[in-house]
Design a protein around this motif. Structure first.
Motif, short mmCIF file in Angstrom:
data_model
loop_
_atom_site.label_atom_id
_atom_site.label_comp_id
_atom_site.label_asym_id
_atom_site.label_seq_id
_atom_site.Cartn_x
_atom_site.Cartn_y
_atom_site.Cartn_z
N PHE A 119 47.42 12.85 106.90
CA PHE A 119 48.86 12.63 106.69
C PHE A 119 49.66 13.91 106.89
CE2 PHE A 119 48.31 8.69 103.75
CZ PHE A 119 48.14 7.90 104.88
N VAL A 120 49.04 15.07 106.62
CA VAL A 120 49.78 16.31 106.79
C VAL A 120 50.20 16.51 108.24
CG1 VAL A 120 47.71 17.73 107.14
CG2 VAL A 120 49.80 18.78 106.24
N ARG A 121 49.36 16.03 109.18
CA ARG A 121 49.74 16.15 110.60
C ARG A 121 50.92 15.25 110.92
NH1 ARG A 121 44.67 14.94 114.13
NH2 ARG A 121 46.32 14.93 115.70
N ILE A 122 50.92 14.08 110.34
CA ILE A 122 52.03 13.15 110.59
C ILE A 122 53.32 13.67 109.96
CG2 ILE A 122 52.90 10.83 110.13
CD1 ILE A 122 50.02 9.82 110.29
N THR A 123 53.25 14.07 108.69
CA THR A 123 54.46 14.53 108.01
C THR A 123 55.02 15.79 108.66
OG1 THR A 123 53.14 15.74 106.39
CG2 THR A 123 53.80 13.50 105.82
N GLU A 124 54.14 16.70 109.05
CA GLU A 124 54.62 17.94 109.67
C GLU A 124 55.33 17.66 110.99
OE1 GLU A 124 51.96 21.00 111.63
OE2 GLU A 124 52.60 22.15 109.87
N ALA A 125 54.73 16.83 111.83
CA ALA A 125 55.34 16.53 113.12
C ALA A 125 56.64 15.76 112.94
CB ALA A 125 54.37 15.72 113.98
N ALA A 126 56.64 14.77 112.06
CA ALA A 126 57.84 13.96 111.86
C ALA A 126 58.97 14.76 111.25
CB ALA A 126 57.50 12.75 111.00
N ASN A 127 58.67 15.51 110.20
CA ASN A 127 59.73 16.25 109.52
C ASN A 127 60.27 17.38 110.38
OD1 ASN A 127 59.61 14.60 107.28
ND2 ASN A 127 58.06 15.85 106.26
N ARG A 128 59.39 17.96 111.20
CA ARG A 128 59.86 18.99 112.13
C ARG A 128 60.85 18.36 113.12
NH1 ARG A 128 55.23 22.76 114.75
NH2 ARG A 128 54.52 22.93 112.60
N ALA A 129 60.52 17.19 113.62
CA ALA A 129 61.42 16.51 114.56
C ALA A 129 62.72 16.10 113.88
CB ALA A 129 60.71 15.28 115.13
N ILE A 130 62.65 15.69 112.61
CA ILE A 130 63.85 15.31 111.88
C ILE A 130 64.76 16.51 111.69
CG2 ILE A 130 64.67 14.57 109.60
CD1 ILE A 130 62.13 12.78 109.47
N VAL A 131 64.18 17.64 111.30
CA VAL A 131 64.98 18.85 111.10
C VAL A 131 65.60 19.31 112.42
CG1 VAL A 131 64.84 21.30 110.53
CG2 VAL A 131 63.75 19.62 109.06
N ALA A 132 64.79 19.31 113.47
CA ALA A 132 65.32 19.74 114.77
C ALA A 132 66.49 18.87 115.22
CB ALA A 132 64.21 19.71 115.82
N ARG A 133 66.36 17.56 115.02
CA ARG A 133 67.44 16.65 115.39
C ARG A 133 68.69 16.95 114.54
NH1 ARG A 133 67.73 11.43 117.38
NH2 ARG A 133 66.06 12.15 118.77
#
Length: 429
Positions: A119-133
């Motif tokens: 899950f850490v891989r999913i949360t890291e990728a998703a939250n990074r994309a959310i912040v970047a957006r």
């Protein structure tokens, strides 16, 4: 630019690798996802603020009855969760039909994850994309530094903007800043340049340190992460190490202020506040270093490198702002040092500074005389004059704190006077 949607989160590589299957809520795939969390706490809905995609391995659903499972789904929907993603095949062999039915009834997107992806891989990728957006959509409106996400993060930390740990870590990761467990983080503020070269050179000298750094008008702000010591007994003072690096790396004429060292822990939910604290300490220390006369003679050449610990007393005396403390400090000085000030007004001398240097260095005549560049006999004469004027023994332990605070306050008050006369008390970026 609109926020990241659930449909876009499902298209991210780590999510696709988990082989998600949409079981309910197909009509809500375009709702925005504010954050992605993982939790096995069965009452996790109570901790949601709305807009989150919740990941779970389903362990809490295995022994629950039908009614409890339905209530769990209803509570997530009531909290306006963006969706629920459940790992099936390990703790939970199949998705319970009542969970699917209830999710469809309340319109909650329900996903079955058929392959195990941490899950850490999913949360890291998703939250990074959310912040970047989010950053790309707001910088042109409220940020003067355009798309410099590092500058935006440092400014938010230094200003203690409304942040949270996942957001800070995701934004730091976007900038390539990954402090490991046990790292020591230290804020640094550099005045006199618009370039980050001094910071980069210091980081190279420190070897293996991570860094966030950005140039602001007139100043450079940086957050350094020194890795944890690998061998027992090999610990060194991280603040001293950073100061030494900047004494070598910084150009003549620069002023460098180093904050205190704070530990980094991946388990600390509010650890970003400590990141903020050391940056704010560096910024306040720089302000004082540029405004308050130094207690001791400075180095004739090279940069001025100081630290929050070196100016700890000055920072405490001016807590809440220099203007708010002006009258209090002036009264403190007059109460403790009035006779010395009256003598100095009538006779050229350096008694107050002599007293402060002497107190700061443990009342050591040898050290004090060397720092003031005078002979020991001259120092003894000054100390006798000070004791005679004040009517006390300056090495009395009961007086050390009061006298040192008053002598320091005297320098602060002098700095206030210089600022009022036109030099101006600065506000560091």
């Amino acid at each position: 630019m609109p926020a990241l949607t659930l449909r876009e989160v499902l298209a991210l590589d780590p999510v696709r690798a988990a082989e998600p299957e949409l079981l309910a809520g197909a009509g809500a795939l375009d709702r925005p996802v504010r954050w992605v969390h993982s939790s096995e706490v069965y009452e996790g809905a109570n901790f949601l603020d709305g807009g989150e995609l919740l990941l779970t391995n389903g362990f809490g659903l295995t022994d629950a009855d039908d009614g409890v499972r339905r209530r769990y789904v209803r509570e997530l929907a009531a909290r306006d969760a963006a969706g629920l993603a459940v790992e099936v095949g390990r703790s939970l062999p199949i998705m319970p039909p009542e969970v699917i039915d209830e999710a469809g009834r309340v319109g909650l997107p329900l996903l079955a994850l058929h392959r195990v992806v941490p899950f850490v891989r999913i949360t890291e990728a998703a939250n990074r994309a959310i912040v970047a957006r989010g950053l790309s959509g707001r910088h042109s409106v409220v940020r003067p530094w355009g798309d410099d996400h590092t500058a935006a993060l440092l400014a938010d930390l230094a200003d203690r903007a409304a942040l949270n740990q996942p957001e800070v870590e995701a934004r730091a990761a976007l900038a390539g800043f990954h402090p490991g467990p046990g790292s020591r983080l230290i804020g640094v503020s550099v005045h006199g340049t618009r370039e980050t070269g001094a910071v980069d050179r210091a980081v190279r000298l420190l070897g293996g340190a991570g860094v966030l750094r950005a140039a602001f008008p007139g100043d450079v702000l940086a957050l350094l992460a020194l890795p944890a010591q690998s061998r027992p007994g090999s610990a060194r003072d991280p603040v001293r190490a950073v100061q030494e690096a900047f004494r070598t790396a910084a150009d003549n004429g620069l002023t460098v202020a180093v904050g205190h060292a704070v530990g980094h822990s991946v388990a600390a939910g509010s650890g970003w506040l400590r990141w903020s604290d050391t940056l704010r300490a560096a910024r306040t220390t720089l302000e004082l270093a540029l405004t308050v006369p130094a207690a001791e003679p400075g180095v004739p050449e090279g940069p001025l490198v100081t630290s929050s610990r070196a100016l700890a007393l000055e920072r405490e005396l001016t807590r809440g702002g220099v203007d708010a403390n002006r009258e209090r400090l002036a009264g403190m000085v007059q109460h403790a040092l009035g006779p010395l000030l009256a003598w100095e007004a009538a006779h050229p001398s350096d008694l107050v500074r002599t007293l402060e240097v002497h107190l700061r260095h443990g009342c050591s005549p040898t050290r004090t005389a060397a720092l003031l560049h005078i002979g020991r006999q001259s120092l003894y004469q000054r100390l006798e004059r000070i004791e005679s004027l004040l009517g006390l023994e300056i090495d009395d332990p009961d007086l050390l704190g009061e006298l040192l605070a008053a002598a320091c306050a005297h320098r602060v008050v002098r700095g206030m006077g210089a600022a009022a006369s036109g030099d101006g008390l600065r506000t560091v970026a």
